[in-house]
Enzyme design. Structure first.
Site, PDB file in Angstrom:
ATOM      1  N   CYS A   1      -0.454   4.081   2.121  1.00 30.01           N
ATOM      2  CA  CYS A   1      -0.201   3.940   3.555  1.00 30.01           C
ATOM      3  C   CYS A   1       1.245   4.273   3.920  1.00 30.01           C
ATOM      4  O   CYS A   1       1.509   4.888   4.951  1.00 30.01           O
ATOM      5  CB  CYS A   1      -0.489   2.508   4.005  1.00 30.01           C
ATOM      6  SG  CYS A   1      -2.066   1.831   3.467  1.00 30.01           S
ATOM      7  N   ASP A   2       2.197   3.852   3.084  1.00 29.21           N
ATOM      8  CA  ASP A   2       3.594   3.808   3.515  1.00 29.21           C
ATOM      9  C   ASP A   2       4.559   4.682   2.723  1.00 29.21           C
ATOM     10  O   ASP A   2       5.753   4.717   3.048  1.00 29.21           O
ATOM     11  CB  ASP A   2       4.092   2.348   3.452  1.00 29.21           C
ATOM     12  CG  ASP A   2       3.309   1.439   4.382  1.00 29.21           C
ATOM     13  OD1 ASP A   2       2.802   1.932   5.404  1.00 29.21           O
ATOM     14  OD2 ASP A   2       3.201   0.233   4.072  1.00 29.21           O
TER      15      ASP A   2
ATOM     16  N   CYS B   1       0.832  -1.202   0.000  1.00 38.68           N
ATOM     17  CA  CYS B   1       0.000   0.000   0.000  1.00 38.68           C
ATOM     18  C   CYS B   1       0.865   1.249   0.000  1.00 38.68           C
ATOM     19  O   CYS B   1       1.362   1.667   1.047  1.00 38.68           O
ATOM     20  CB  CYS B   1      -0.929  -0.004   1.223  1.00 38.68           C
ATOM     21  SG  CYS B   1      -1.937   1.484   1.374  1.00 38.68           S
TER      22      CYS B   1
END
Length: 268
Positions: free
Chosen positions: A140-141, A137
């Protein structure tokens, strides 16, 4: 066991689960939705959603799913943020049984909306380095890889979207794909090709992921690539590997109870 007999139990959330919740709630069926700890499905990990009708400027995936969720709740859907652990579907028209942890719920109807999870590469180092350089993701990261080299593994629209988002943070983003041709739509490919710090590595697969010492633990530092045509290998220094090679349906709860196709999707 809960003594209440539910009219409708919906297993899972995401667009399918919340749409089922909205329609059954508006029909005064008081649906009980076990939405899972990761409610909202994979759209929670998506940036711009541009192909959903009614939003000409697009919308962020998490914002769209929050709106789905709020709308279902507004009409009376009851949501439980937990995971279903077991399902027993009646074969004779009787009540179905759904367990959330040790709590048993019975219902006249069960709607299956479990969605999918990210497909894994299945190479050495992938699981060991998850959260330490390996991710599924970019939304997300990506911020953890500011000004550092990263790779995207995959060739579809999801891979292009991940690469474009990641390019805002990483020094370089190398798209690794096993073929020279891509499954991604032309518009997504054109957008990715227009970004100067996105590079293209084809036709390659990932053999393993390691640190500089060759270990499968610690922090990711090297992606070991293999050419799918001549079998030559190369080592690519990278701080992050983002895997975007498709999805696996989360249908194991009902395996053996409903018909599944060869890929594990419920046959409708």
């Amino acid at each position: 066991m809960n003594d209440r007999v539910e009219n409708v139990i919906i297993v899972g959330s995401g667009p399918a689960g919340y749409t089922a919740a909205l329609y059954t709630a508006r029909a005064n069926l008081e649906p009980f939705v076990v939405e899972g700890f990761q409610w909202g499905g994979l759209l929670q990990q998506t940036t711009d959603v541009e192909n959903y009708p009614g939003f000409p400027q697009g919308m962020m995936g998490p914002e769209l799913m929050q709106k789905f969720r709020d709308q279902a709740e507004r009409f009376g859907a009851r949501l439980e943020t937990d995971d279903v652990t077991k399902v027993e579907l009646s074969r004779d028209g009787g009540l179905h049984r759904v367990w959330v942890g040790d709590q048993e719920h019975v219902g006249r109807t069960v709607v299956l909306a479990m969605g999918a999870q990210h497909r894994k590469l299945g190479v050495p180092g992938e699981l060991e380095l998850a959260g330490r350089g390996v991710s599924y993701c970019a939304t997300c990261d990506a911020a953890f890889f500011r000004d550092r080299p990263t790779i995207i593994v995959g060739g579809g629209d999801s891979a292009m979207e991940e690469a474009m988002f990641l390019s805002k943070f990483s020094s370089t983003v190398s798209i690794v794909h096993r073929r020279d041709e891509f499954r991604a739509s032309k518009i997504m490919l054109d957008r990715a090709r227009a970004i100067p710090n996105i590079e293209w590595l084809t036709p390659y697969t990932i053999d393993k992921l390691t640190n500089l010492e060759g270990a499968h633990q610690g922090q990711l530092e090297v992606a070991h690539l293999r050419n799918t045509v001549d079998s030559s290998t190369r080592e690519l220094p990278t701080a992050g590997a983002f895997i975007a090679i498709g999805h696996v349906p989360q249908s194991e709860l009902v395996a053996g109870q409903v018909e599944l196709d060869e890929n594990g999707y419920v046959v409708t």
